[in-house]
Write a protein that holds these residues in place. Structure first.
Motif, PDB file in Angstrom:
ATOM      1  N   HIS A 133       0.824  -1.212   0.000  1.00  0.00           N
ATOM      2  CA  HIS A 133       0.000   0.000   0.000  1.00  0.00           C
ATOM      3  C   HIS A 133       0.863   1.269   0.000  1.00  0.00           C
ATOM      4  O   HIS A 133       0.450   2.299  -0.542  1.00  0.00           O
ATOM      5  N   HIS A 134       2.041   1.192   0.610  1.00  0.00           N
ATOM      6  CA  HIS A 134       2.922   2.358   0.701  1.00  0.00           C
ATOM      7  C   HIS A 134       3.286   2.880  -0.685  1.00  0.00           C
ATOM      8  O   HIS A 134       3.230   4.099  -0.943  1.00  0.00           O
ATOM      9  N   ALA A 135       3.648   1.973  -1.578  1.00  0.00           N
ATOM     10  CA  ALA A 135       4.057   2.380  -2.927  1.00  0.00           C
ATOM     11  C   ALA A 135       2.889   2.980  -3.703  1.00  0.00           C
ATOM     12  O   ALA A 135       3.071   3.906  -4.497  1.00  0.00           O
ATOM     13  N   VAL A 136       1.681   2.461  -3.481  1.00  0.00           N
ATOM     14  CA  VAL A 136       0.513   3.016  -4.168  1.00  0.00           C
ATOM     15  C   VAL A 136       0.223   4.421  -3.644  1.00  0.00           C
ATOM     16  O   VAL A 136      -0.068   5.338  -4.421  1.00  0.00           O
ATOM     17  N   GLU A 137       0.318   4.592  -2.341  1.00  0.00           N
ATOM     18  CA  GLU A 137       0.097   5.929  -1.766  1.00  0.00           C
ATOM     19  C   GLU A 137       1.081   6.943  -2.355  1.00  0.00           C
ATOM     20  O   GLU A 137       0.691   8.038  -2.761  1.00  0.00           O
ATOM     21  N   ARG A 138       2.359   6.558  -2.389  1.00  0.00           N
ATOM     22  CA  ARG A 138       3.367   7.480  -2.913  1.00  0.00           C
ATOM     23  C   ARG A 138       3.088   7.815  -4.380  1.00  0.00           C
ATOM     24  O   ARG A 138       3.265   8.952  -4.823  1.00  0.00           O
ATOM     25  N   HIS A 139       2.649   6.824  -5.137  1.00  0.00           N
ATOM     26  CA  HIS A 139       2.381   7.037  -6.554  1.00  0.00           C
ATOM     27  C   HIS A 139       1.203   7.995  -6.740  1.00  0.00           C
ATOM     28  O   HIS A 139       1.252   8.873  -7.608  1.00  0.00           O
ATOM     29  N   LEU A 140       0.183   7.832  -5.939  1.00  0.00           N
ATOM     30  CA  LEU A 140      -0.970   8.721  -6.043  1.00  0.00           C
ATOM     31  C   LEU A 140      -0.593  10.159  -5.678  1.00  0.00           C
ATOM     32  O   LEU A 140      -1.058  11.117  -6.303  1.00  0.00           O
ATOM     33  N   GLU A 141       0.240  10.306  -4.676  1.00  0.00           N
ATOM     34  CA  GLU A 141       0.631  11.640  -4.234  1.00  0.00           C
ATOM     35  C   GLU A 141       1.404  12.406  -5.299  1.00  0.00           C
ATOM     36  O   GLU A 141       1.492  13.638  -5.251  1.00  0.00           O
ATOM     37  N   GLN A 142       1.951  11.673  -6.267  1.00  0.00           N
ATOM     38  CA  GLN A 142       2.712  12.317  -7.339  1.00  0.00           C
ATOM     39  C   GLN A 142       1.816  12.778  -8.496  1.00  0.00           C
ATOM     40  O   GLN A 142       2.304  13.429  -9.426  1.00  0.00           O
ATOM     41  N   GLN A 143       0.528  12.440  -8.443  1.00  0.00           N
ATOM     42  CA  GLN A 143      -0.359  12.802  -9.541  1.00  0.00           C
ATOM     43  C   GLN A 143      -0.652  14.298  -9.514  1.00  0.00           C
ATOM     44  O   GLN A 143      -0.868  14.880  -8.453  1.00  0.00           O
ATOM     45  N   SER A 144      -0.673  14.900 -10.667  1.00  0.00           N
ATOM     46  CA  SER A 144      -0.904  16.340 -10.755  1.00  0.00           C
ATOM     47  C   SER A 144      -2.189  16.699 -11.508  1.00  0.00           C
ATOM     48  O   SER A 144      -2.579  17.854 -11.524  1.00  0.00           O
TER      49      SER A 144
END
Length: 323
Positions: A133-144
Motif C-alpha cells: 500500500h505504501h508504494a501506491v500511496e506514494r504514486h498517487l501523491e505524485q499525480q498532478s
C-alpha cells in the motif's frame, strides 16, 4: 486522524458536482460489495470491475454494470475505465507487486481523464515501506491531474467472518499474534459509506488521508467472549508468536506473498498500534461507527455450523439472533 498530505492541483480547483460513475475494483469482495451498496444508496452509478463477468452477474444480478478487469493484464484497464469519471482502488490480497498492476492502472486512469481516485490503504502504510500500500500511496501523491483520497482503515471487524473464520469454525479459536493488546475494529460497511461520501463531494476530500477506526477497542479475549455468547459455542483466544503465525498461514495454503503481507499487518498488534480510537470516522459519518459487537450480532449466521471435534457448547450461553 485526518492527515493532510501534499495536495494535488485538483484540490485547488472547483471539482464541481459528485462523481457520476465509479469503477469499483474488488467488487465481489467484502469491501467492494459494500462500496457498490453505498454508492447506490447515494444515487451514484457504479461499475463492478471483476475478473469473471459471468460470476459477477450471477452474484450481482443480470442488470448490474459489470466489466472485466485483470490487474495482471493491462489491456483490460482502458476498456474497464471507459465512461467512468472516478475509481475505487483496492489491492487484491495476493498481489504484492503494485508497480505494473495498481500503479499502472492509476496511470491509465489519469491519462484517460479520471476525476477522482479513492484508494483503500491501511493504517500505517505511510510509514511502513514493507506494505504494498505504501508504494501506491506514494504514486498517487505524485499525480498532478487527478484528485485522490486515501482511506486508511484499521483492522476490519469482517476479518472475524473472513480471514479468521476458518479457525473459529474448525478449531473454536482465534489465533493471532496480538498478546493482550486491543484493537479498534472498524466495520467495512462504515468504510464503504465514507468512500461513497468522498465520491459525492470529491473536492472536500482531495489530497487527504482519512484514518478510520471503530469507536471502541477490544482485546481478542473480549472478541472470543463475544463470539461465545452470540454462538452458544465456546470460542477461545490463543495468542500466536510471529513465527507460529507465519507457519499457521502457510499451512492454511495462502500464497507466500499473502502470508508475508498479512503477517506484517499483524506485527504491530502486540505493541498496541491498533488500539487507538480515531474520531475521524464518527466525524465523517455524523454518527458513531459500528463496533465489533455490532458486527458479530449482525452476522451470527457466518459461524453457524456443526461443532468441530472437541468443541462444546458454552456453559449457560444461548445463541442470539442476528439484529
Amino acid at each position: 486522524m485526518d492527515d493532510k498530505l501534499p495536495s494535488s492541483p485538483a484540490e485547488q480547483r472547483d471539482d464541481g458536482p459528485p462523481c457520476s460513475r465509479v469503477l469499483v475494483t474488488g467488487a465481489l469482495g467484502n469491501v467492494g460489495r459494500e462500496v457498490l451498496r453505498a454508492l447506490a444508496a447515494r444515487g451514484i452509478a457504479a461499475r463492478a470491475a471483476v475478473r469473471s463477468v459471468e460470476r459477477a452477474r450471477a452474484v450481482l444480478g443480470p442488470e448490474a454494470d459489470v466489466v472485466a478487469l485483470d490487474f495482471l493484464d493491462a489491456r483490460t484497464f482502458q476498456p474497464a475505465l471507459a465512461g467512468c469519471d472516478a475509481l475505487f482502488l483496492l489491492r487484491p490480497p495476493a498481489l504484492s507487486d503494485v508497480k505494473p498492476t495498481l500503479n499502472r492502472l492509476v496511470d491509465v486512469a489519469v491519462a484517460g481523464g479520471i476525476r477522482h481516485i479513492v484508494f483503500l490503504s491501511v493504517v500505517g502504510a505511510d510509514m511502513n515501506k514493507l506494505l504494498p500500500h505504501h508504494a501506491v500511496e506514494r504514486h498517487l501523491e505524485q499525480q498532478s491531474r487527478t484528485g485522490w483520497t486515501l482511506l486508511r482503515p484499521g483492522f476490519f471487524a469482517q476479518n472475524l467472518g473472513h480471514a479468521y473464520r476458518r479457525d473459529i469454525v474448525e478449531d473454536g479459536r482465534i489465533y493471532v499474534p496480538a498478546g493482550k493488546s486491543s484493537v479498534a475494529f472498524v466495520d467495512v460497511r462504515d468504510v464503504a459509506e465514507v468512500a461513497a461520501r468522498v465520491f459525492a463531494a470529491p473536492r472536500a476530500h482531495a489530497g487527504k488521508a482519512h484514518t478510520l477506526t471503530g469507536p471502541e477497542h477490544f482485546t481478542f479475549l473480549e472478541v472470543a467472549e463475544t463470539l461465545t455468547e452470540a454462538l452458544g459455542i465456546h470460542v477461545r483466544y490463543q495468542s500466536a508468536s510471529m513465527p507460529g503465525y507465519l507457519l499457521h498461514l502457510a499451512r492454511r495454503g495462502l500464497p507466500a506473498s499473502q502470508v508475508l503481507v498479512q503477517t506484517v499487518l499483524h506485527a504491530g498488534l502486540r505493541s498496541g498500534q491498533a488500539a487507538r480510537v480515531d474520531p475521524t470516522l464518527t466525524r465523517l459519518l455524523g454518527r458513531p461507527g459500528r463496533t465489533m459487537r455490532d458486527y458479530v450480532h449482525d452476522h451470527v449466521s457466518l459461524w453457524k455450523t456443526a461443532p468441530a471435534a472437541g468443541r462444546n457448547p458454552a456453559p449457560g450461553s444461548h445463541a442470539k439472533e442476528a439484529r
